[in-house]
Design a protein around this motif. Structure first.
Motif, PDB file in Angstrom:
ATOM      1  N   GLU A 108       1.326  -5.240   5.468  1.00 36.23           N
ATOM      2  CA  GLU A 108       0.683  -3.132   5.086  1.00 36.23           C
ATOM      3  C   GLU A 108       1.805  -2.454   4.321  1.00 36.23           C
ATOM      4  OE1 GLU A 108      -1.227  -1.072   8.155  1.00 36.23           O
ATOM      5  OE2 GLU A 108      -2.324  -2.883   8.941  1.00 36.23           O
ATOM      6  N   GLY A 109       2.845  -2.944   4.330  1.00 32.01           N
ATOM      7  CA  GLY A 109       4.275  -2.455   3.490  1.00 32.01           C
ATOM      8  C   GLY A 109       4.184  -3.197   1.716  1.00 32.01           C
ATOM      9  N   SER A 110       4.497  -4.555   1.771  1.00 37.38           N
ATOM     10  CA  SER A 110       3.800  -5.299   0.815  1.00 37.38           C
ATOM     11  C   SER A 110       3.247  -5.434  -0.172  1.00 37.38           C
ATOM     12  CB  SER A 110       4.606  -6.988   1.248  1.00 37.38           C
ATOM     13  OG  SER A 110       4.056  -7.564   1.541  1.00 37.38           O
ATOM     14  N   PHE A 111       1.413  -5.439   0.420  1.00 42.27           N
ATOM     15  CA  PHE A 111       0.613  -5.490  -0.568  1.00 42.27           C
ATOM     16  C   PHE A 111       0.496  -3.597  -1.127  1.00 42.27           C
ATOM     17  CE2 PHE A 111      -3.889  -3.760  -0.066  1.00 42.27           C
ATOM     18  CZ  PHE A 111      -4.150  -5.397  -1.048  1.00 42.27           C
ATOM     19  N   PRO A 112       0.878  -2.376  -0.631  1.00 38.82           N
ATOM     20  CA  PRO A 112       0.841  -2.201  -1.496  1.00 38.82           C
ATOM     21  C   PRO A 112       1.555  -1.810  -2.810  1.00 38.82           C
ATOM     22  CG  PRO A 112       1.246  -1.103   0.322  1.00 38.82           C
ATOM     23  CD  PRO A 112       0.470  -2.431   0.481  1.00 38.82           C
ATOM     24  N   LEU A 113       2.953  -1.875  -2.218  1.00 34.25           N
ATOM     25  CA  LEU A 113       4.368  -2.237  -2.944  1.00 34.25           C
ATOM     26  C   LEU A 113       3.967  -3.032  -3.834  1.00 34.25           C
ATOM     27  CD1 LEU A 113       7.123  -1.554  -3.578  1.00 34.25           C
ATOM     28  CD2 LEU A 113       7.890  -3.580  -1.842  1.00 34.25           C
ATOM     29  N   GLY A 114       2.974  -3.879  -3.810  1.00 40.65           N
ATOM     30  CA  GLY A 114       2.714  -5.004  -5.199  1.00 40.65           C
ATOM     31  C   GLY A 114       2.488  -4.462  -5.996  1.00 40.65           C
ATOM     32  N   GLY A 115       1.074  -3.272  -5.501  1.00 43.41           N
ATOM     33  CA  GLY A 115       0.364  -2.530  -6.834  1.00 43.41           C
ATOM     34  C   GLY A 115       0.508  -1.615  -7.056  1.00 43.41           C
TER      35      GLY A 115
ATOM     36  N   GLY B  35       7.403  -7.609  -3.400  1.00 37.25           N
ATOM     37  CA  GLY B  35       7.296  -7.609  -2.098  1.00 37.25           C
ATOM     38  C   GLY B  35       7.759  -8.687  -1.282  1.00 37.25           C
ATOM     39  N   ALA B  36       8.388 -10.529  -2.202  1.00 41.45           N
ATOM     40  CA  ALA B  36       8.911 -11.260  -1.693  1.00 41.45           C
ATOM     41  C   ALA B  36      10.425 -10.272  -1.252  1.00 41.45           C
ATOM     42  CB  ALA B  36       9.398 -12.318  -2.814  1.00 41.45           C
ATOM     43  N   LEU B  37      10.677  -9.141  -1.964  1.00 41.54           N
ATOM     44  CA  LEU B  37      12.591  -8.588  -1.424  1.00 41.54           C
ATOM     45  C   LEU B  37      11.784  -7.971  -0.111  1.00 41.54           C
ATOM     46  CD1 LEU B  37      14.710  -7.765  -2.107  1.00 41.54           C
ATOM     47  CD2 LEU B  37      14.284  -5.751  -3.079  1.00 41.54           C
ATOM     48  N   ALA B  38      10.476  -7.766  -0.250  1.00 37.01           N
ATOM     49  CA  ALA B  38      10.661  -7.356   1.593  1.00 37.01           C
ATOM     50  C   ALA B  38      10.701  -7.655   2.601  1.00 37.01           C
ATOM     51  CB  ALA B  38       8.974  -6.200   0.960  1.00 37.01           C
TER      52      ALA B  38
ATOM     53  N   VAL C 195       9.997   3.618  -0.433  1.00 41.79           N
ATOM     54  CA  VAL C 195      10.003   3.278  -1.584  1.00 41.79           C
ATOM     55  C   VAL C 195       9.138   3.584  -2.638  1.00 41.79           C
ATOM     56  CG1 VAL C 195      10.215   0.805  -2.721  1.00 41.79           C
ATOM     57  CG2 VAL C 195      11.576   1.965  -0.806  1.00 41.79           C
ATOM     58  N   ILE C 196       7.555   3.061  -2.392  1.00 42.27           N
ATOM     59  CA  ILE C 196       6.500   3.378  -3.656  1.00 42.27           C
ATOM     60  C   ILE C 196       6.388   4.529  -3.967  1.00 42.27           C
ATOM     61  CG2 ILE C 196       4.165   3.305  -3.420  1.00 42.27           C
ATOM     62  CD1 ILE C 196       4.231   1.612  -0.787  1.00 42.27           C
ATOM     63  N   LEU C 197       6.763   5.530  -2.976  1.00 41.64           N
ATOM     64  CA  LEU C 197       6.340   6.747  -3.473  1.00 41.64           C
ATOM     65  C   LEU C 197       7.642   6.912  -4.878  1.00 41.64           C
ATOM     66  CD1 LEU C 197       6.202   9.254  -0.076  1.00 41.64           C
ATOM     67  CD2 LEU C 197       4.030   8.872  -2.768  1.00 41.64           C
ATOM     68  N   PHE C 198       8.857   6.517  -4.828  1.00 38.33           N
ATOM     69  CA  PHE C 198       9.538   6.573  -5.388  1.00 38.33           C
ATOM     70  C   PHE C 198       9.592   5.796  -6.532  1.00 38.33           C
ATOM     71  CE2 PHE C 198      13.478   4.522  -7.846  1.00 38.33           C
ATOM     72  CZ  PHE C 198      14.210   5.739  -7.802  1.00 38.33           C
ATOM     73  N   ILE C 199       8.971   4.664  -6.502  1.00 39.42           N
ATOM     74  CA  ILE C 199       8.146   3.818  -7.585  1.00 39.42           C
ATOM     75  C   ILE C 199       6.741   4.546  -8.733  1.00 39.42           C
ATOM     76  CG2 ILE C 199       7.433   1.702  -8.023  1.00 39.42           C
ATOM     77  CD1 ILE C 199       8.463   0.002  -5.921  1.00 39.42           C
TER      78      ILE C 199
ATOM     79  N   ILE D 255       1.477 -11.813   0.050  1.00 40.32           N
ATOM     80  CA  ILE D 255       0.356 -10.537   0.042  1.00 40.32           C
ATOM     81  C   ILE D 255       0.399  -9.703  -1.683  1.00 40.32           C
ATOM     82  CG2 ILE D 255       0.467  -8.437   1.389  1.00 40.32           C
ATOM     83  CD1 ILE D 255       1.227 -10.693   3.407  1.00 40.32           C
ATOM     84  N   ALA D 256       1.577  -9.621  -2.225  1.00 41.60           N
ATOM     85  CA  ALA D 256       2.177  -8.720  -2.801  1.00 41.60           C
ATOM     86  C   ALA D 256       1.119  -8.803  -4.312  1.00 41.60           C
ATOM     87  CB  ALA D 256       3.522  -8.576  -3.413  1.00 41.60           C
ATOM     88  N   LEU D 257       0.977 -10.410  -4.559  1.00 38.99           N
ATOM     89  CA  LEU D 257       0.737 -10.794  -5.648  1.00 38.99           C
ATOM     90  C   LEU D 257      -1.188 -10.024  -5.165  1.00 38.99           C
ATOM     91  CD1 LEU D 257      -0.317 -11.973  -7.918  1.00 38.99           C
ATOM     92  CD2 LEU D 257      -0.508 -14.559  -6.697  1.00 38.99           C
ATOM     93  N   SER D 258      -1.630 -10.222  -3.885  1.00 37.28           N
ATOM     94  CA  SER D 258      -2.864  -9.671  -3.727  1.00 37.28           C
ATOM     95  C   SER D 258      -2.939  -8.331  -3.763  1.00 37.28           C
ATOM     96  CB  SER D 258      -3.480 -10.219  -2.464  1.00 37.28           C
ATOM     97  OG  SER D 258      -4.741  -9.758  -2.045  1.00 37.28           O
ATOM     98  N   GLY D 259      -1.897  -7.300  -3.947  1.00 36.03           N
ATOM     99  CA  GLY D 259      -2.046  -5.932  -4.194  1.00 36.03           C
ATOM    100  C   GLY D 259      -2.096  -5.982  -5.544  1.00 36.03           C
TER     101      GLY D 259
END
Length: 288
Positions: free
Chosen positions: A34-41, A65-68, A97-101, A186-190
């Motif tokens: 639930e973190g790596s998915f939106p992170l990838g996006g 995502g892999a880093l997460a 992290v997402i807010l920062f990015i 999962i991040a790829l999906s995002g």
């Protein structure tokens, strides 16, 4: 609408495949998804908005995502933090992290070339083609990995970690590897869904584990006694059927704000079907 629903199902299939790597093979309830998915996006959209090539932006999302997953794995294997708590810690951290990015809670893409624009067909067929290519590539990559010596050690770690350790397998490394690979997928999906939706949102990951598990469980309910490759295909079928179920709910007039509870109900029903099926078969045997 049908093509769009199938394409979405294929993108969500990748999420299901990523969750399968930890949830089913490794027996690891990983909340990092639930973190790596939106992170990838977020990474993909942020890079695209800065003029980065869509392929490179998607690769960057996978690495994020892999880093997460790596952080979760280190917290679990080295920090000895319980599995669920380690995932929750990373999932919560990904929010900041997402807010920062992104620099905001929501970032859209306007007149920006995304990955499906590389294909020469109509927009609907381009999106469908990207989904097919991505799913086939991920399935073949996973099958190749699982048939290597490391992959077999990874499977053995999930089956019986004590026995795996007795054979000299470093189970901690296998768990770390699984979390890295899983969250990269999962991040790829995002990233693909963010490019499909032309936007990234900090709250996009809420409930994605339910969607991924629903794809896995629906496939398992429909098909049993499958090889690994067939099981991956069943996840794709489950993800597409799940999207059609959601489409049917929307067509019936239910507001989209109810989708999360409807998703939970669908998953609960799918989880209970094997139990009811076993009870019915047991009753049939007793009456014979």
């Amino acid at each position: 609408m049908i093509l769009s629903t199938v394409a979405q199902g294929l993108f969500w299939t990748i999420l299901g495949l990523g969750i399968f790597m930890t949830y089913r093979i490794l027996n690891f309830p990983d909340m990092t998804a639930e973190g790596s998915f939106p992170l990838g996006g977020a990474v993909a959209v942020s890079l695209l908005s800065r003029g980065i090539d869509p392929i490179l932006a998607t690769i960057g999302a996978v690495l994020a995502g892999a880093l997460a997953g790596l952080v979760t794995g280190l917290l679990y294997t080295k920090g000895k933090i319980p599995t669920i708590l380690a995932g929750i810690l990373v999932m919560t951290s990904c929010n900041s992290v997402i807010l920062f990015i992104l620099g905001t809670s929501h970032l859209g893409l306007l007149n920006t070339k995304v990955i499906q624009d590389f294909l020469p067909f109509s927009n609907e067929f381009n999106i469908l083609s990207v989904g097919i290519i991505a799913v086939v590539a991920v399935i073949f990559g996973m099958l190749f990995f699982l048939h290597t010596r490391i992959g077999q050690a990874y499977i053995a770690t999930g089956d019986n970690p004590d026995m795996a350790r007795s054979f000299g397998i470093r189970t901690g490394r296998m768990e770390l590897l699984g979390l890295v690979v899983s969250n990269g997928i999962i991040a790829l999906s995002g990233a693909l869904i963010a490019q499909y939706e032309q936007s990234a949102d900090v709250s996009r990951g809420i409930g994605v584990i339910v969607i991924g598990l629903a794809s896995i469980i629906i496939g398992e309910v429909l098909f049993r006694q499958l090889s690994m490759g067939e099981r991956f295909i069943s996840i794709a079928i489950g993800a597409i059927l799940y999207q059609f179920l959601i489409l049917g709910v929307l067509v019936l007039g239910f507001p989209s704000s109810y989708l999360r509870i409807i998703s939970a109900v669908i998953l609960a029903i799918c989880l209970m079907i094997p139990v009811f099926r076993a009870k019915i078969l047991k009753g049939v045997r007793l009456h014979k």
